[in-house]
Design an enzyme around this catalytic site. Structure first.
Site, short mmCIF file in Angstrom:
data_model
loop_
_atom_site.label_atom_id
_atom_site.label_comp_id
_atom_site.label_asym_id
_atom_site.label_seq_id
_atom_site.Cartn_x
_atom_site.Cartn_y
_atom_site.Cartn_z
N ARG A 75 32.56 -17.33 5.45
CA ARG A 75 31.77 -17.47 4.23
C ARG A 75 31.13 -16.14 3.81
O ARG A 75 31.19 -15.74 2.64
CB ARG A 75 30.69 -18.53 4.44
CG ARG A 75 31.27 -19.91 4.74
CD ARG A 75 30.21 -20.87 5.27
NE ARG A 75 29.16 -21.10 4.28
CZ ARG A 75 28.03 -21.74 4.56
NH1 ARG A 75 27.78 -22.17 5.79
NH2 ARG A 75 27.13 -21.92 3.61
N ILE A 84 31.46 -25.24 14.02
CA ILE A 84 31.75 -25.09 12.60
C ILE A 84 30.56 -25.66 11.83
O ILE A 84 29.86 -26.54 12.34
CB ILE A 84 33.09 -25.76 12.18
CG1 ILE A 84 33.13 -27.23 12.61
CG2 ILE A 84 34.27 -25.01 12.76
CD1 ILE A 84 34.44 -27.93 12.22
N ASP A 85 30.32 -25.12 10.66
CA ASP A 85 29.12 -25.46 9.91
C ASP A 85 29.08 -26.94 9.53
O ASP A 85 30.11 -27.62 9.47
CB ASP A 85 29.02 -24.61 8.65
CG ASP A 85 28.94 -23.12 8.96
OD1 ASP A 85 28.44 -22.78 10.05
OD2 ASP A 85 29.39 -22.32 8.13
N LYS A 86 27.89 -27.41 9.23
CA LYS A 86 27.67 -28.81 8.87
C LYS A 86 28.65 -29.30 7.82
O LYS A 86 29.24 -30.37 7.95
CB LYS A 86 26.23 -28.99 8.37
CG LYS A 86 25.92 -30.37 7.83
CD LYS A 86 24.51 -30.45 7.28
CE LYS A 86 24.22 -31.80 6.67
NZ LYS A 86 22.86 -31.89 6.09
#
Length: 350
Positions: free
Chosen positions: A266, A146-148
């Protein structure tokens, strides 16, 4: 599978393959294997790639759909990534896997721009000698990311058998992953604009289904782009849980993934015109109308510093015991606080 010298990865060439082996392998190696093009090239040159039992070292050889190649990843080696004593919110752990509730701001895997302070650094310290060799290195087995600045649940393999078992479940789309997000506007089956967006349709119950291909953007390598030819197949479903503002200016949605591509939620939400609140990469600069939402709530939305995305639910079969495991993560403080402001505004508007 694995042998005495290390794990062996089986790759089946998909339809319409590129015209040479190295490109076909780069496309069809599972994302979960985390094999870079440079490592694939090295493995080819070393004779670690075989077809029908014979080594293949010519990167330019032509391939056909359905051909099977095996890649010997070699014995586990120590990695340069250093263990770091970073606190972790551990939800579940046994000898084979660990489930983490990741905070915002933490990168999952070391990269040139983030060589330290990552989840992998923290896991190397937390797990220590209990880690098995995965993908040719003695490291945690990252089967999804999962993204930062996305928060929430992440499962990581500690053993090779768990890594392969989890990877198969992600490949077969049998893992349950549900996200909560705040988006600009509110997806609505009655909106004629949405029906004109390529790759979208509505299913029973007003669920928005987004089906496209995704690939790295041609000019901005930090972004993903929607395609309809080439790239990787991606499917996201979206259900609206709550709407805020009159007319609706922000919505709380639940998204669940049939596939798990980089930045999938996103970029898909931006594609349909409902980008995530706070997402500076994919349309988060959109400003809600203060008249519709209320001045205080509108300012809170504009000030939100990251994409409002939370991996809230994770479910899978334990790769060793077969037990079905389901986990839920509460909203982080910043997301919950923004939601409370939006809810107060809605009540004050009634």
């Amino acid at each position: 599978m694995s042998d005495a010298t290390g794990p062996v990865l089986t790759v089946v060439i998909g339809e319409n393959p590129p015209d040479r082996l190295d490109k076909a392998l780069a496309r069809d190696v599972p994302e979960e294997a985390a094999l870079s093009r440079s490592r694939l090239a090295k493995l080819l040159a070393e004779g670690a790639v075989t077809h029908a039992g014979a080594p293949v070292t010519d990167a330019k050889v032509k391939v056909a759909e359905g051909e099977v190649f095996e890649i010997a990843l070699g014995p586990a080696e120590a990695v340069e990534t250093r263990p770091e004593a970073i606190p972790l919110n551990v939800i579940w752990e046994d000898d084979d896997l660990i489930v983490i509730d990741k905070p915002a701001g933490m990168v999952v895997h070391p990269a040139p721009g983030s060589p330290a302070g990552t989840l992998v650094n923290a896991l190397l310290h937390h797990c220590g000698e209990t880690l098995s060799g995965i993908g040719g290195e003695r490291r945690p087995g990252i089967v999804h990311r999962i993204d930062k600045d996305t928060t929430g649940l992440l499962v990581v393999a500690k053993s090779d058998r768990a890594h392969h078992g989890l990877a198969k479940q992600f490949e077969k789309h049998s893992v349950t992953r549900r996200y909560l997000a705040l988006v600009h506007g509110a997806p609505d089956a009655a909106d004629p604009r949405l029906h004109g967006v390529k790759g979208t349709n509505f299913e029973a119950g007003g669920i928005l289904k987004i089906t496209t291909q995704l690939a790295r953007h041609k000019t901005d390598r930090q972004r993903q782009a929607v395609l309809f030819h080439g790239g990787r197949h991606a499917v996201t479903r979206v259900r609206v849980l709550d709407r805020f503002g009159t007319p609706p200016s922000v919505a709380l949605v639940e998204c669940w993934l049939e596939t798990g591509r980089t930045h999938q939620i996103r970029v898909h939400m931006a594609h349909v015109g409902h980008g995530l609140v706070g997402d500076q990469t994919y349309g988060g600069r959109r400003k809600p109308a203060a008249k519709a939402l209320g001045q205080g709530a509108a300012e809170a939305v504009i000030a939100f510093p990251r994409q409002a995305l939370h991996a809230a639910t994770l479910g899978f079969d334990h790769p060793v015991t077969g037990e079905r495991l389901e986990f839920e993560s509460p909203l982080p403080e910043d997301f919950a606080g923004l939601l409370a402001v939006l809810g107060d505004n809605s009540r004050n508007s009634d």
